[in-house]
Design an enzyme around this catalytic site. Structure first.
Site, PDB file in Angstrom:
ATOM      1  N   LYS A   1      -5.671 -10.458  -6.322  1.00  0.00           N
ATOM      2  CA  LYS A   1      -6.925 -10.705  -5.605  1.00  0.00           C
ATOM      3  C   LYS A   1      -7.969  -9.653  -5.978  1.00  0.00           C
ATOM      4  O   LYS A   1      -7.618  -8.505  -6.299  1.00  0.00           O
ATOM      5  CB  LYS A   1      -6.682 -10.722  -4.092  1.00  0.00           C
ATOM      6  CG  LYS A   1      -6.499  -9.369  -3.444  1.00  0.00           C
ATOM      7  CD  LYS A   1      -6.858  -9.410  -1.952  1.00  0.00           C
ATOM      8  CE  LYS A   1      -7.004  -7.982  -1.426  1.00  0.00           C
ATOM      9  NZ  LYS A   1      -7.751  -7.822  -0.226  1.00  0.00           N
TER      10      LYS A   1
ATOM     11  N   LYS B   1       0.833  -1.207   0.000  1.00  0.00           N
ATOM     12  CA  LYS B   1       0.000   0.000   0.000  1.00  0.00           C
ATOM     13  C   LYS B   1       0.865   1.253   0.000  1.00  0.00           C
ATOM     14  O   LYS B   1       0.554   2.225  -0.681  1.00  0.00           O
ATOM     15  CB  LYS B   1      -0.963   0.002   1.196  1.00  0.00           C
ATOM     16  CG  LYS B   1      -2.090  -0.994   1.031  1.00  0.00           C
ATOM     17  CD  LYS B   1      -3.238  -0.773   2.006  1.00  0.00           C
ATOM     18  CE  LYS B   1      -4.346  -1.804   1.738  1.00  0.00           C
ATOM     19  NZ  LYS B   1      -5.445  -1.762   2.692  1.00  0.00           N
TER      20      LYS B   1
ATOM     21  N   LYS C   1     -11.877  -4.353  -3.166  1.00  0.00           N
ATOM     22  CA  LYS C   1     -12.824  -3.254  -3.365  1.00  0.00           C
ATOM     23  C   LYS C   1     -12.124  -1.936  -3.636  1.00  0.00           C
ATOM     24  O   LYS C   1     -12.653  -1.090  -4.329  1.00  0.00           O
ATOM     25  CB  LYS C   1     -13.860  -3.144  -2.237  1.00  0.00           C
ATOM     26  CG  LYS C   1     -13.381  -3.188  -0.826  1.00  0.00           C
ATOM     27  CD  LYS C   1     -14.595  -3.187   0.128  1.00  0.00           C
ATOM     28  CE  LYS C   1     -14.358  -3.935   1.415  1.00  0.00           C
ATOM     29  NZ  LYS C   1     -13.339  -3.351   2.285  1.00  0.00           N
TER      30      LYS C   1
HETATM   31  P1  ATP Z   1      -9.475  -3.097   0.419  1.00  0.00           P
HETATM   32  O1  ATP Z   1      -9.209  -3.285  -1.034  1.00  0.00           O
HETATM   33  O2  ATP Z   1     -10.164  -1.816   0.752  1.00  0.00           O
HETATM   34  O3  ATP Z   1      -8.330  -3.441   1.319  1.00  0.00           O
HETATM   35  P2  ATP Z   1     -10.684  -5.603   0.463  1.00  0.00           P
HETATM   36  O4  ATP Z   1     -11.664  -5.799  -0.644  1.00  0.00           O
HETATM   37  O5  ATP Z   1      -9.350  -6.249   0.331  1.00  0.00           O
HETATM   38  O6  ATP Z   1     -10.588  -4.111   0.729  1.00  0.00           O
HETATM   39  P3  ATP Z   1     -11.054  -5.908   3.315  1.00  0.00           P
HETATM   40  O7  ATP Z   1     -12.025  -5.029   4.005  1.00  0.00           O
HETATM   41  O8  ATP Z   1      -9.625  -5.585   3.428  1.00  0.00           O
HETATM   42  O9  ATP Z   1     -11.407  -6.056   1.769  1.00  0.00           O
HETATM   43  O10 ATP Z   1     -11.298  -7.406   3.716  1.00  0.00           O
HETATM   44  C1  ATP Z   1     -12.417  -7.911   4.368  1.00  0.00           C
HETATM   45  C2  ATP Z   1     -12.327  -9.426   4.405  1.00  0.00           C
HETATM   46  O11 ATP Z   1     -12.480  -9.967   3.103  1.00  0.00           O
HETATM   47  C3  ATP Z   1     -10.998  -9.957   4.925  1.00  0.00           C
HETATM   48  O12 ATP Z   1     -11.233 -11.101   5.713  1.00  0.00           O
HETATM   49  C4  ATP Z   1     -10.253 -10.323   3.680  1.00  0.00           C
HETATM   50  O13 ATP Z   1      -9.286 -11.321   3.893  1.00  0.00           O
HETATM   51  C5  ATP Z   1     -11.387 -10.832   2.810  1.00  0.00           C
HETATM   52  N1  ATP Z   1     -11.072 -10.681   1.398  1.00  0.00           N
HETATM   53  C6  ATP Z   1     -10.841  -9.520   0.754  1.00  0.00           C
HETATM   54  N2  ATP Z   1     -10.614  -9.735  -0.555  1.00  0.00           N
HETATM   55  C7  ATP Z   1     -10.712 -11.082  -0.733  1.00  0.00           C
HETATM   56  C8  ATP Z   1     -10.571 -11.937  -1.875  1.00  0.00           C
HETATM   57  N3  ATP Z   1     -10.316 -11.438  -3.062  1.00  0.00           N
HETATM   58  N4  ATP Z   1     -10.737 -13.258  -1.710  1.00  0.00           N
HETATM   59  C9  ATP Z   1     -11.013 -13.780  -0.480  1.00  0.00           C
HETATM   60  N5  ATP Z   1     -11.156 -13.025   0.634  1.00  0.00           N
HETATM   61  C10 ATP Z   1     -11.000 -11.704   0.518  1.00  0.00           C
END
Ligand code: ATP
Ligand code: LTN
Length: 340
Positions: A200, A116, A203
């Site tokens: 991955k 990040k 969002k």
């Molecule tokens: P950001 O991009 O804002 O970091 P994010 O989409 O990665 O957001 P988080 O809020 O960081 O989401 O994660 C919430 C939960 O969803 C965590 O347990 C994370 O491990 C899970 N998660 C996020 N993206 C994935 C993915 N692509 N596949 C499986 N689990 C995921």
């Protein structure tokens, strides 16, 4: 600390108007299941989201929308505690204490921080992004958590939480905190971006076409699936290395239908990728439509939603306070004289 059931804690950041399918399959589905066997606490971690400098009005809106999606997915506020992190001051209080137990090198090794901060450059990076995993450890240790359901990307952060817990128990005495276990389901631990299936789905970082958003228009969800990047060749088969695109679609298909990947592969023998995509688009839309509708009901009843979050905060505070007081005492802080 005697409890009837083991405790589960997990949380998500309000960094988008909608959760994406990876959040749902990697974490939320497990949160819902674990409610049956565990004493469950689920948070919207708004303080974590401050690390990316959100617009204030947008952050408020996203905090409510994120909670609404937990409830729509089946998190039951009658059985689980659903709350907003900033409503429970003990999170930041414990985070400070834990930061004094965290090595600089240890925090600097976190790959998510490195990724990040590399994206925004050193001048755009803030100290909050660096101490982010310490606040996350505080979230977990505050509730004497046994199990933490998350996706694969959180494994390293959880390792740090475990290391800190063990360190506290060594330095402050046994029983200071519970050492938490990760709960990461192999098959769905990492859902990939539809356009770049080596990264991955995220969002904040995926392009709009790479995402499946729970609250998106179903037509767009279907379109994104139909235009997902697939691999060279035409045979539908599961091979993460050679065919990351198709393998990702098969993973999603299997998770949403409960069918095995082998079974799905057999069905598409002799058919083109396009058939798989068209059918998967239907599966996803059918699955997400009721979740979407329930989430919109909560979003359109903000008073009711705020009521759930207020109850959750008061339950969470009741659990958090004794842990913080125990640790304050063990590190040598004197208890305040209570007034009147
Ligand atoms: P950001 O991009 O804002 O970091 P994010 O989409 O990665 O957001 P988080 O809020 O960081 O989401 O994660 C919430 C939960 O969803 C965590 O347990 C994370 O491990 C899970 N998660 C996020 N993206 C994935 C993915 N692509 N596949 C499986 N689990 C995921
Ligand atoms: N860092 C997590 C969100 C998070 C979390 C937690 C997850 C903050 N505190 C405690 C589990 C337990 C993420 O998904 N980005």
């Amino acid at each position: 600390m005697a409890r009837m059931k083991p405790r589960v804690f997990s949380a998500m950041q309000p960094t988008s108007d909608s959760l994406q399918l990876g959040n749902y399959l990697g974490a939320l589905v497990e949160w819902v299941k674990l409610q049956d066997t565990h004493d469950a606490i689920y948070g919207v971690v708004d303080l974590h989201a401050l690390t990316v400098a959100p617009d204030p009005a947008v952050l408020r809106e996203r905090t409510r929308r994120t909670a609404a999606q937990f409830l729509a997915a089946g998190v039951d506020p009658e059985r689980s505690t659903v709350f907003v992190q900033s409503h429970v001051a003990e999170h930041t209080q414990l985070a400070w204490l834990l930061s004094t137990f965290t090595g600089m090198g240890e925090a600097g090794r976190m790959t998510q921080f490195k990724d990040k901060s590399a994206k925004v450059g050193e001048s755009g990076t803030n100290v909050g992004l660096f101490t982010y995993p310490v606040l996350m450890a505080a979230d977990i240790l505050l509730y004497d958590t046994n199990v933490v359901p998350v996706g694969e990307d959180q494994r390293q952060h959880l390792e740090l939480s475990r290391d800190l817990a063990e360190r506290l128990n060594t330095r402050l005495g046994d029983g200071s905190v519970v050492v938490p276990e990760p709960h990461i389901v192999k098959e769905t631990a990492k859902i990939y971006d539809l356009q770049d299936p080596t990264r991955k789905m995220s969002k904040s970082f995926s392009s709009p076409k790479g995402l499946i958003e729970i609250l998106d228009d179903p037509k767009k969800v279907a379109k994104n699936i139909k235009s997902a990047a697939t691999d060279s060749g035409t045979v539908v088969s599961f091979d993460r290395e050679e065919k990351p695109g198709v393998s990702n679609l098969l993973t999603i298909y299997s998770a949403l239908t409960g069918r095995t990947v082998e079974d799905i592969v057999a069905e598409y023998e002799g058919k083109m990728y396009g058939h798989l995509k068209v059918d998967l688009a239907d599966v996803v839309v059918e699955y997400l439509t009721p979740v979407h509708e329930r989430a919109m009901d909560w979003i359109e009843s903000p008073d009711k939603l705020d009521g759930v979050l207020a109850d959750g905060a008061s339950k969470a505070r009741g659990m958090a306070r004794p842990t913080l007081e125990r640790l304050y005492d063990r590190v040598g802080l004197i208890a305040p004289q209570l007034q009147g």
